[in-house]
Design a protein around this motif. Structure first.
Motif, short mmCIF file in Angstrom:
data_model
loop_
_atom_site.label_atom_id
_atom_site.label_comp_id
_atom_site.label_asym_id
_atom_site.label_seq_id
_atom_site.Cartn_x
_atom_site.Cartn_y
_atom_site.Cartn_z
N ASP A 85 0.86 -1.19 0.00
CA ASP A 85 0.00 0.00 0.00
C ASP A 85 0.90 1.24 0.00
OD1 ASP A 85 -1.84 1.97 0.35
OD2 ASP A 85 -2.79 1.11 2.14
N LEU A 86 0.89 1.97 -1.11
CA LEU A 86 1.77 3.13 -1.27
C LEU A 86 1.06 4.46 -1.01
CD1 LEU A 86 3.53 1.97 -4.58
CD2 LEU A 86 4.43 1.82 -2.25
N ARG A 87 -0.19 4.41 -0.56
CA ARG A 87 -0.95 5.64 -0.36
C ARG A 87 -0.40 6.46 0.81
NH1 ARG A 87 -6.59 3.86 1.06
NH2 ARG A 87 -5.37 2.25 2.15
N GLY A 88 -0.80 7.71 0.84
CA GLY A 88 -0.41 8.57 1.94
C GLY A 88 -1.10 8.16 3.23
N ASP A 89 -0.60 8.69 4.35
CA ASP A 89 -1.12 8.29 5.67
C ASP A 89 -2.60 8.63 5.81
OD1 ASP A 89 1.32 7.29 6.37
OD2 ASP A 89 1.99 9.13 7.36
N GLU A 90 -3.03 9.80 5.30
CA GLU A 90 -4.43 10.19 5.45
C GLU A 90 -5.35 9.23 4.70
OE1 GLU A 90 -5.90 12.48 7.36
OE2 GLU A 90 -3.90 12.73 8.21
N ASP A 91 -4.97 8.86 3.47
CA ASP A 91 -5.78 7.92 2.70
C ASP A 91 -5.83 6.56 3.38
OD1 ASP A 91 -6.34 9.76 0.76
OD2 ASP A 91 -4.68 9.18 -0.55
N ARG A 92 -4.73 6.15 3.97
CA ARG A 92 -4.69 4.86 4.65
C ARG A 92 -5.58 4.83 5.87
NH1 ARG A 92 1.11 3.86 6.19
NH2 ARG A 92 0.38 1.76 6.72
N LYS A 93 -5.71 5.98 6.54
CA LYS A 93 -6.58 6.05 7.71
C LYS A 93 -8.04 5.94 7.31
CE LYS A 93 -3.48 8.91 10.52
NZ LYS A 93 -3.27 10.26 11.13
N GLN A 94 -8.37 6.52 6.16
CA GLN A 94 -9.77 6.53 5.73
C GLN A 94 -10.25 5.17 5.23
OE1 GLN A 94 -10.41 9.69 2.90
NE2 GLN A 94 -9.44 11.24 4.21
N LYS A 95 -9.35 4.41 4.62
CA LYS A 95 -9.74 3.11 4.08
C LYS A 95 -8.58 2.14 4.19
CE LYS A 95 -12.37 1.12 0.29
NZ LYS A 95 -13.07 1.40 -0.97
N PRO A 152 6.74 8.20 -8.11
CA PRO A 152 5.31 7.95 -8.32
C PRO A 152 5.01 6.91 -9.39
CG PRO A 152 5.97 10.03 -9.31
CD PRO A 152 7.13 9.55 -8.52
N SER A 153 5.97 6.62 -10.28
CA SER A 153 5.72 5.62 -11.32
C SER A 153 7.04 4.98 -11.75
CB SER A 153 5.04 6.25 -12.54
OG SER A 153 6.00 6.95 -13.33
#
Length: 502
Positions: A85-95, A152-153
């Motif tokens: 999971d490479l998402r940011g911390d805020e996105d990880r908290k939400q889902k 990012p890619s």
């Protein structure tokens, strides 16, 4: 001497301890079983993973995701994947990342696959446990590089950046400023790398097999440059110098063969750019006159058949214009062409009439040019213009067409008649003689005689093809391979693969 436990432990150790990936971003998957195949859940893999990661990070999936097969038959078995999971911390908290695994999320990606080869599938669909178990493993190099370099890619890593910087300079554009040009640059960089290594490994572009795959990949890169970067002259070949320097230590073959690889690619580019220019002009002209959202299949077929414009490119260009190709009409036109070709070469053969069912056809022509024979079977063959006959003998001095060398001609005769043999060829293992007419007495014995002068001249020309092949390799290079030949008593034709005109 190792299987699931060791493979799982080593994969985890390499990713987390050697590469330093964050453990709390990793998820693993196992096979959940399948009732149709009577397969249980892979509890063995689950138990090993449970000693390493929290159980809520062990996800279970069915055959589509976690059971790997080579084909309809052969070795197969469950697999276990590692996702990150490479998402940011805020996105990880939400889902939670667990909800996005195998959901095609661009930032929750698979980076490792452990394939446990423990079954063999038979043609009837049944599975049998293999006596010896094996592990196959795969990792996404570019993906892992992007993760470790915090990019990012894949295209932002040092794997692709040298190529991208060259393209930026060549076409006076900036990567990450325009989505359309970004895609074009990425496609060209990726495809140039793929075809360069493949050509250096000995696979030249061609119209069939693996060579056709290489040609299509190259042509796709050329089209993106032509359409989105206004590249009207060959340019991909210039990237070979960059690749050769970049990969000199890990793949020195590309450095050693950079001139050859560049020549091959440039020649392909020049040829396709001509095709592309003609086809694109015709396509754009058609857009101005057509109505509706469907590109006529007949027009797509004309581009394909008359101008050599690939149908997959026509589809892509139509899609970019918000159109779709009339696939049904295209297929109908393609089928009509096949039928026309088939009818032009149509031959109607009757069933074989067996005279001697136990007799085998034996070739004795290396030692004999004449022999006493009798007919073992025959059949009538009709074309549009004539009726002829196929004859098989118990033994024959007639050489059947093979290796590019045409078949022998000659006669069979006895005291009652003489019949010309017009050609000789093989059908499976049966040597067949094409005769202008059917003998009056099918059970009689005949003397078979080949045209000896023709055989000698043809054999000489066959030998010359081998000498020519050796000379071409010496002059043009070891990449020259024979692709076909035609050898008769008058001349020879030798087909070979080379990237440029000779």
């Amino acid at each position: 001497d190792y299987f699931k436990q060791e493979a799982i432990e080593w994969a985890w150790e390499l990713l987390t301890q050697e590469f330093g990936l964050q453990e709390d971003r990793l998820y693993v998957t196992i096979f959940e079983g399948d009732s149709w195949d009577n397969l249980n859940e892979d509890t063995e893999a689950y138990q090993y993973w449970a000693t390493i990661v929290p159980k809520d990070r062990i996800l279970k999936y069915g055959k589509d995701e976690n059971f790997w097969e080579m084909g309809d038959t052969g070795p197969c078995g469950p697999c276990s994947e590692i996702h990150m999971d490479l998402r940011g911390d805020e996105d990880r908290k939400q889902k939670p990342g667990a909800e996005l695994v195998n959901e095609d999320h661009p930032e929750v990606i698979e980076i490792w696959n452990l394939f446990f080869i423990e079954f063999n599938r038979y043609a009837d669909g049944n599975l049998e446990s293999l006596p010896d178990k094996h592990v196959d493993t795969g990792m996404g190099l570019e993906r892992l590089t992007a993760i470790m370099q915090d990019k990012p890619s894949n295209y932002d890593t040092d794997v692709f950046q040298p190529l991208i910087r060259f393209l930026e300079e060549a076409f006076k554009v900036k990567y990450h400023e325009n989505v359309t040009t970004d895609i074009a640059i990425a496609v060209i960089a990726d495809h140039a790398r793929a075809i360069s290594f493949t050509i250096a490994d000995g696979q030249l572009p061609s119209n069939n097999g693996a060579g056709y795959v290489i040609r299509r990949i190259l042509r796709r890169g050329v089209r993106y440059g032509y359409q989105y970067l206004d590249a009207k002259e060959p340019f991909i070949y210039q990237l070979i110098e960059v690749l050769a320097d970049q990969f000199n230590e890990v793949f020195p073959e590309i450095q050693e063969q950079k001139d050859f690889v560049g020549k091959v690619i440039k020649e392909e580019e020049q040829t396709f750019l001509k095709t592309l220019d003609t086809g694109t002009k015709l396509f754009n002209k058609k857009l101005k006159t057509m109505e509706g959202q469907t590109l006529p299949g007949k027009f797509a077929f004309e581009l394909y058949d008359t101008y050599g414009f690939p149908i997959d490119l026509t589809r892509l260009m139509a899609e970019e214009e918000g159109l779709e190709v009339d696939e049904k009409e295209f297929t109908q036109e393609l089928q009509k062409q096949k039928e026309r070709s088939k009818q032009a070469a149509a031959t109607e053969a009757s069933d074989w009439q067996i005279i001697n069912p136990d007799s085998q056809s034996r070739f004795i022509g290396y030692d004999e040019t004449t022999a006493k024979v009798h007919i073992t079977r025959y059949r009538q063959v009709k074309t549009k213009k004539k009726t002829q006959y196929h004859l098989a003998f118990n033994q024959t001095p007639f050489y059947a067409e093979s290796g590019g060398q045409v078949g022998d001609t000659g006669y069979i005769w006895n005291e009652d008649e003489k019949i010309r043999i017009l050609d000789t060829f093989k059908e499976n293992k049966l040597i067949i003689h094409l005769a202008e007419k059917l003998p009056q007495n099918l059970e009689a014995s005949f003397q078979a005689q080949i045209n000896e002068n023709k055989r000698v001249l043809t054999t000489n020309n066959h030998t010359a093809t081998h000498l020519m092949h050796a000379a071409l390799k010496e002059v043009l290079g070891n990449h020259v391979d024979q692709k076909g030949s035609l050898v008769n008593e008058n001349h020879l034709r030798f087909d070979f693969a080379h990237f440029a005109k000779v």
